[in-house]
Design a protein around this motif. Structure first.
Motif, PDB file in Angstrom:
ATOM      1  N   MET A  58       0.843  -1.196   0.000  1.00  0.00           N
ATOM      2  CA  MET A  58       0.000   0.000   0.000  1.00  0.00           C
ATOM      3  C   MET A  58       0.877   1.245   0.000  1.00  0.00           C
ATOM      4  O   MET A  58       2.027   1.218   0.450  1.00  0.00           O
ATOM      5  N   LEU A  59       0.326   2.344  -0.510  1.00  0.00           N
ATOM      6  CA  LEU A  59       1.036   3.619  -0.503  1.00  0.00           C
ATOM      7  C   LEU A  59       0.074   4.761  -0.801  1.00  0.00           C
ATOM      8  O   LEU A  59      -1.016   4.557  -1.325  1.00  0.00           O
ATOM      9  N   THR A  60       0.481   5.966  -0.406  1.00  0.00           N
ATOM     10  CA  THR A  60      -0.167   7.185  -0.884  1.00  0.00           C
ATOM     11  C   THR A  60       0.820   7.856  -1.837  1.00  0.00           C
ATOM     12  O   THR A  60       2.033   7.723  -1.675  1.00  0.00           O
ATOM     13  N   VAL A  61       0.315   8.572  -2.825  1.00  0.00           N
ATOM     14  CA  VAL A  61       1.178   8.969  -3.941  1.00  0.00           C
ATOM     15  C   VAL A  61       1.126  10.472  -4.200  1.00  0.00           C
ATOM     16  O   VAL A  61       0.122  11.136  -3.929  1.00  0.00           O
ATOM     17  N   SER A  62       2.233  10.984  -4.743  1.00  0.00           N
ATOM     18  CA  SER A  62       2.267  12.363  -5.229  1.00  0.00           C
ATOM     19  C   SER A  62       1.851  12.428  -6.696  1.00  0.00           C
ATOM     20  O   SER A  62       1.130  13.338  -7.103  1.00  0.00           O
ATOM     21  N   GLU A  63       2.324  11.468  -7.496  1.00  0.00           N
ATOM     22  CA  GLU A  63       1.979  11.407  -8.919  1.00  0.00           C
ATOM     23  C   GLU A  63       1.133  10.164  -9.157  1.00  0.00           C
ATOM     24  O   GLU A  63       1.626   9.042  -9.075  1.00  0.00           O
ATOM     25  N   SER A  64      -0.127  10.369  -9.483  1.00  0.00           N
ATOM     26  CA  SER A  64      -1.076   9.263  -9.517  1.00  0.00           C
ATOM     27  C   SER A  64      -0.916   8.338 -10.718  1.00  0.00           C
ATOM     28  O   SER A  64      -1.452   7.233 -10.714  1.00  0.00           O
ATOM     29  N   THR A  65      -0.183   8.755 -11.739  1.00  0.00           N
ATOM     30  CA  THR A  65      -0.086   7.932 -12.954  1.00  0.00           C
ATOM     31  C   THR A  65       1.054   6.918 -12.900  1.00  0.00           C
ATOM     32  O   THR A  65       1.208   6.120 -13.824  1.00  0.00           O
ATOM     33  N   LEU A  66       1.846   6.929 -11.845  1.00  0.00           N
ATOM     34  CA  LEU A  66       3.071   6.133 -11.850  1.00  0.00           C
ATOM     35  C   LEU A  66       2.900   4.689 -11.413  1.00  0.00           C
ATOM     36  O   LEU A  66       3.712   3.828 -11.765  1.00  0.00           O
ATOM     37  N   TYR A  67       1.886   4.377 -10.636  1.00  0.00           N
ATOM     38  CA  TYR A  67       1.919   3.133  -9.870  1.00  0.00           C
ATOM     39  C   TYR A  67       1.042   2.013 -10.413  1.00  0.00           C
ATOM     40  O   TYR A  67       1.150   0.877  -9.971  1.00  0.00           O
ATOM     41  N   GLY A  68       0.178   2.309 -11.386  1.00  0.00           N
ATOM     42  CA  GLY A  68      -0.630   1.259 -11.977  1.00  0.00           C
ATOM     43  C   GLY A  68       0.203   0.191 -12.652  1.00  0.00           C
ATOM     44  O   GLY A  68      -0.164  -0.988 -12.655  1.00  0.00           O
ATOM     45  N   ARG A  69       1.344   0.576 -13.203  1.00  0.00           N
ATOM     46  CA  ARG A  69       2.196  -0.395 -13.902  1.00  0.00           C
ATOM     47  C   ARG A  69       2.765  -1.446 -12.951  1.00  0.00           C
ATOM     48  O   ARG A  69       3.255  -2.481 -13.399  1.00  0.00           O
ATOM     49  N   TYR A  70       2.715  -1.173 -11.647  1.00  0.00           N
ATOM     50  CA  TYR A  70       3.199  -2.142 -10.663  1.00  0.00           C
ATOM     51  C   TYR A  70       2.055  -2.878  -9.970  1.00  0.00           C
ATOM     52  O   TYR A  70       2.277  -3.616  -9.015  1.00  0.00           O
ATOM     53  N   GLY A  71       0.835  -2.669 -10.462  1.00  0.00           N
ATOM     54  CA  GLY A  71      -0.322  -3.360  -9.908  1.00  0.00           C
ATOM     55  C   GLY A  71      -1.056  -2.612  -8.821  1.00  0.00           C
ATOM     56  O   GLY A  71      -2.064  -3.097  -8.308  1.00  0.00           O
ATOM     57  N   PHE A  72      -0.593  -1.408  -8.447  1.00  0.00           N
ATOM     58  CA  PHE A  72      -1.297  -0.603  -7.451  1.00  0.00           C
ATOM     59  C   PHE A  72      -2.523   0.053  -8.083  1.00  0.00           C
ATOM     60  O   PHE A  72      -2.525   0.385  -9.266  1.00  0.00           O
ATOM     61  N   ALA A  73      -3.542   0.253  -7.260  1.00  0.00           N
ATOM     62  CA  ALA A  73      -4.756   0.908  -7.747  1.00  0.00           C
ATOM     63  C   ALA A  73      -5.321   1.799  -6.652  1.00  0.00           C
ATOM     64  O   ALA A  73      -5.221   1.473  -5.463  1.00  0.00           O
ATOM     65  N   GLY A 102     -20.148  -8.370   0.868  1.00  0.00           N
ATOM     66  CA  GLY A 102     -21.470  -7.783   0.964  1.00  0.00           C
ATOM     67  C   GLY A 102     -22.613  -8.722   0.704  1.00  0.00           C
ATOM     68  O   GLY A 102     -23.758  -8.451   1.099  1.00  0.00           O
ATOM     69  N   ALA A 103     -22.372  -9.845   0.032  1.00  0.00           N
ATOM     70  CA  ALA A 103     -23.433 -10.796  -0.284  1.00  0.00           C
ATOM     71  C   ALA A 103     -22.808 -12.159  -0.526  1.00  0.00           C
ATOM     72  O   ALA A 103     -21.629 -12.270  -0.860  1.00  0.00           O
ATOM     73  N   SER A 104     -23.623 -13.191  -0.348  1.00  0.00           N
ATOM     74  CA  SER A 104     -23.130 -14.538  -0.630  1.00  0.00           C
ATOM     75  C   SER A 104     -23.093 -14.758  -2.142  1.00  0.00           C
ATOM     76  O   SER A 104     -23.772 -14.078  -2.909  1.00  0.00           O
ATOM     77  N   GLY A 105     -22.280 -15.703  -2.559  1.00  0.00           N
ATOM     78  CA  GLY A 105     -22.161 -16.005  -3.978  1.00  0.00           C
ATOM     79  C   GLY A 105     -20.833 -16.658  -4.267  1.00  0.00           C
ATOM     80  O   GLY A 105     -19.971 -16.780  -3.391  1.00  0.00           O
ATOM     81  N   THR A 106     -20.672 -17.075  -5.518  1.00  0.00           N
ATOM     82  CA  THR A 106     -19.440 -17.722  -5.940  1.00  0.00           C
ATOM     83  C   THR A 106     -18.904 -17.023  -7.184  1.00  0.00           C
ATOM     84  O   THR A 106     -19.627 -16.864  -8.174  1.00  0.00           O
ATOM     85  N   LEU A 107     -17.647 -16.590  -7.117  1.00  0.00           N
ATOM     86  CA  LEU A 107     -17.003 -15.922  -8.236  1.00  0.00           C
ATOM     87  C   LEU A 107     -15.820 -16.752  -8.702  1.00  0.00           C
ATOM     88  O   LEU A 107     -15.014 -17.222  -7.886  1.00  0.00           O
ATOM     89  N   ALA A 108     -15.712 -16.933 -10.010  1.00  0.00           N
ATOM     90  CA  ALA A 108     -14.551 -17.578 -10.614  1.00  0.00           C
ATOM     91  C   ALA A 108     -13.680 -16.473 -11.187  1.00  0.00           C
ATOM     92  O   ALA A 108     -13.999 -15.887 -12.229  1.00  0.00           O
ATOM     93  N   LEU A 109     -12.592 -16.161 -10.487  1.00  0.00           N
ATOM     94  CA  LEU A 109     -11.747 -15.024 -10.824  1.00  0.00           C
ATOM     95  C   LEU A 109     -10.546 -15.470 -11.649  1.00  0.00           C
ATOM     96  O   LEU A 109      -9.762 -16.316 -11.211  1.00  0.00           O
ATOM     97  N   ASP A 110     -10.404 -14.901 -12.821  1.00  0.00           N
ATOM     98  CA  ASP A 110      -9.241 -15.139 -13.670  1.00  0.00           C
ATOM     99  C   ASP A 110      -8.408 -13.862 -13.622  1.00  0.00           C
ATOM    100  O   ASP A 110      -8.757 -12.851 -14.236  1.00  0.00           O
ATOM    101  N   VAL A 111      -7.318 -13.885 -12.850  1.00  0.00           N
ATOM    102  CA  VAL A 111      -6.572 -12.679 -12.513  1.00  0.00           C
ATOM    103  C   VAL A 111      -5.258 -12.635 -13.282  1.00  0.00           C
ATOM    104  O   VAL A 111      -4.466 -13.591 -13.237  1.00  0.00           O
ATOM    105  N   ALA A 112      -5.030 -11.546 -13.990  1.00  0.00           N
ATOM    106  CA  ALA A 112      -3.761 -11.324 -14.689  1.00  0.00           C
ATOM    107  C   ALA A 112      -2.884 -10.401 -13.853  1.00  0.00           C
ATOM    108  O   ALA A 112      -3.382  -9.457 -13.226  1.00  0.00           O
ATOM    109  N   ASP A 113      -1.598 -10.662 -13.827  1.00  0.00           N
ATOM    110  CA  ASP A 113      -0.654  -9.844 -13.076  1.00  0.00           C
ATOM    111  C   ASP A 113       0.643  -9.763 -13.877  1.00  0.00           C
ATOM    112  O   ASP A 113       1.383 -10.744 -13.964  1.00  0.00           O
ATOM    113  N   PRO A 114       0.949  -8.604 -14.477  1.00  0.00           N
ATOM    114  CA  PRO A 114       2.154  -8.496 -15.304  1.00  0.00           C
ATOM    115  C   PRO A 114       3.440  -8.836 -14.563  1.00  0.00           C
ATOM    116  O   PRO A 114       4.399  -9.299 -15.172  1.00  0.00           O
TER     117      PRO A 114
END
Length: 451
Positions: A156-171, A354-366
């Motif tokens: 986790m982090l707080t940022v000065s430049e918001s466009t820099l960190y998505g490339r590392y998977g931060f959101a 927030g609710a019951s259910g089943t999710l099949a997550l296909d997660v990509a991570d560069p």
């Protein structure tokens, strides 16, 4: 190295935090830098290299040169951090790092109130003389590798430049709101609790704020445990604090006399009209709804004040419904708390849903840390279980969701709906509404500080 993710007070084990702080720099980092004629070094806070590291960091954030007194204060307040510098032996001042980063093991509150040990990252700078050489990438990717080696499920982090960190998977996972309130228009219509608000010395607030925050932070996903030195800076109780005398401290005690809320604020006079001063709320901490209402009422009803300003507020503040004229408040939103999932099963099983259910997550991570296919099954109590999903298609009854680690991290605290991300083309699912209900949470995430 393992960490407890159960709901419990206190910080991660001291031995675990210490092991992370002194762990060697990842060999991939050192190899990449060596190819460029550079080297990375851990910088002990009590060592001779720390003043140069601190000066380079201050320059990176456009601050002035640090005095001896400020360096001594920073040493005292930074003992918990893993500090790293990248050095250029060919530079005229080879002992001054050309890039810096700091990190530590913190606790991130997640939906449901659990605290997930996470790699908190700060002080990321690259000197203008060494831009466009990939140094930020080397540092960030190296720090994430160190977090994975330390068995931390999140960063986790707080940022000065918001466009820099998505490339590392931060959101951006928890936005913040800045409020500007015209007090004469606002008119208080909220609760009027039985307790009392009183002025207290800043030193007294400093004594009270750490334990109160540790109790209150479990109420909101996105909040973190706060190192002690941060409170000294905020309260102005360390010798190098700037304009400390301008800060005024108040407390709210409930009817039984127990302190349940604190606030710090400063006042700026209007010399053209002395009835129109402005107030800047530095920090407001409330353990209970009564404390929240009482402190805000006090601030909005101050004499000779026309405007109250506050930053790092939630995007869904109850205050909006405690004033008669909502147009008296101008609210500006911005990204604030960024998170990055490193271990999908552990991160998802730590939170509630927030609710019951089943999710099949296909997660990509560069970067490869969290890529995979995961089956998330949430029961009627909102508890989730994650198992590998290995079949060619989603299991019967499961909602298939394809997304990147950045998108999963964005939705993790409940700050954005998967349906919204699907509409934005960031998530693919045949039933994003159902998926969104599962990952939702009933309160907006928030983070009340910078770090």
């Amino acid at each position: 190295m393992t960490f407890d993710t159960e709901t419990r007070p206190g910080a991660p084990g001291e031995a675990d935090a210490t092991a992370f702080r002194v762990a060697p720099i990842h060999e991939t980092t050192t190899a990449r830098l060596a190819d460029a004629g550079l080297e990375a070094r851990l910088v002990p806070v009590d060592g001779d290299d720390f003043p140069g590291w601190l000066q380079s960091t201050a320059r990176g954030f456009l601050d002035g040169e640090r005095s001896e007194e400020q360096i001594a204060s920073a040493r005292e307040r930074s003992a918990f951090r893993r500090t790293t510098g990248i050095y250029d032996p060919s530079a005229p001042v080879p002992d001054a790092p050309v890039a810096t980063i700091a990190s530590w093991v913190g606790q991130l509150t997640v939906p449901g109130g659990a605290a997930v040990p996470s790699c908190a990252i700060s002080a990321v700078t690259v000197a203008p003389t060494h831009r466009r050489r990939g140094l930020a990438r080397v540092m960030l990717e190296g720090e994430l590798r160190s977090a994975v080696d330390a068995d931390l499920p999140m960063a986790m982090l707080t940022v000065s430049e918001s466009t820099l960190y998505g490339r590392y998977g931060f959101a951006p996972a928890a936005a913040s709101a800045s409020w500007r309130i015209e007090t004469k228009r606002a008119t208080w219509i909220g609760p009027r609790p039985d307790g009392r608000v009183d002025f207290i010395p800043r030193e007294r607030l400093r004594e009270l704020i750490a334990p109160l925050h540790d109790r209150a932070r479990r109420r909101f996903a996105g909040e973190i445990d706060v190192p002690a030195g941060h409170w000294d800076g905020m309260a102005g109780t360390h010798p190098t604090a700037e304009k400390a005398g301008e800060k005024r401290a108040i407390q709210y005690a409930d009817a039984s006399g127990e302190v349940r809320g604190l606030a710090l604020y400063s006042v700026k006079e209007n010399h053209d009209d002395f009835t129109k001063a402005s107030v800047r709320v530095t920090y407001l901490l409330a353990e209970t709804d009564d404390a929240y209402a009482a402190l805000w009422r006090f601030l909005l009803e101050l004499d000779l004040v026309a405007e109250v300003n506050a930053d790092e507020q939630s995007v869904d503040e109850p205050l909006r419904w405690m004033i008669a004229d909502q147009r008296a408040a101008t609210v500006t939103l911005r990204d604030h708390q960024y998170v990055r999932i490193l271990d999908v099963p552990r991160a998802l099983e730590a939170r509630r849903f927030g609710a019951s259910g089943t999710l099949a997550l296909d997660v990509a991570d560069p970067l490869g840390h969290a890529a995979g296919r995961y089956l998330l099954e949430v029961d009627a109590e909102g508890r989730g279980t994650v198992t590998p999903w290995e079949s060619p298609s989603a299991p019967e009854g499961a909602v298939a969701v394809s997304l990147g680690i950045e998108e999963l991290s964005a939705a993790y605290l409940g700050g954005v709906s998967l349906a919204t991300l699907a509409a934005a083309g960031r998530v693919q699912s045949a039933d994003p509404s159902t998926a969104a209900r599962v990952l939702a949470w009933h309160t907006a995430p928030r983070l009340s500080i910078w770090y």
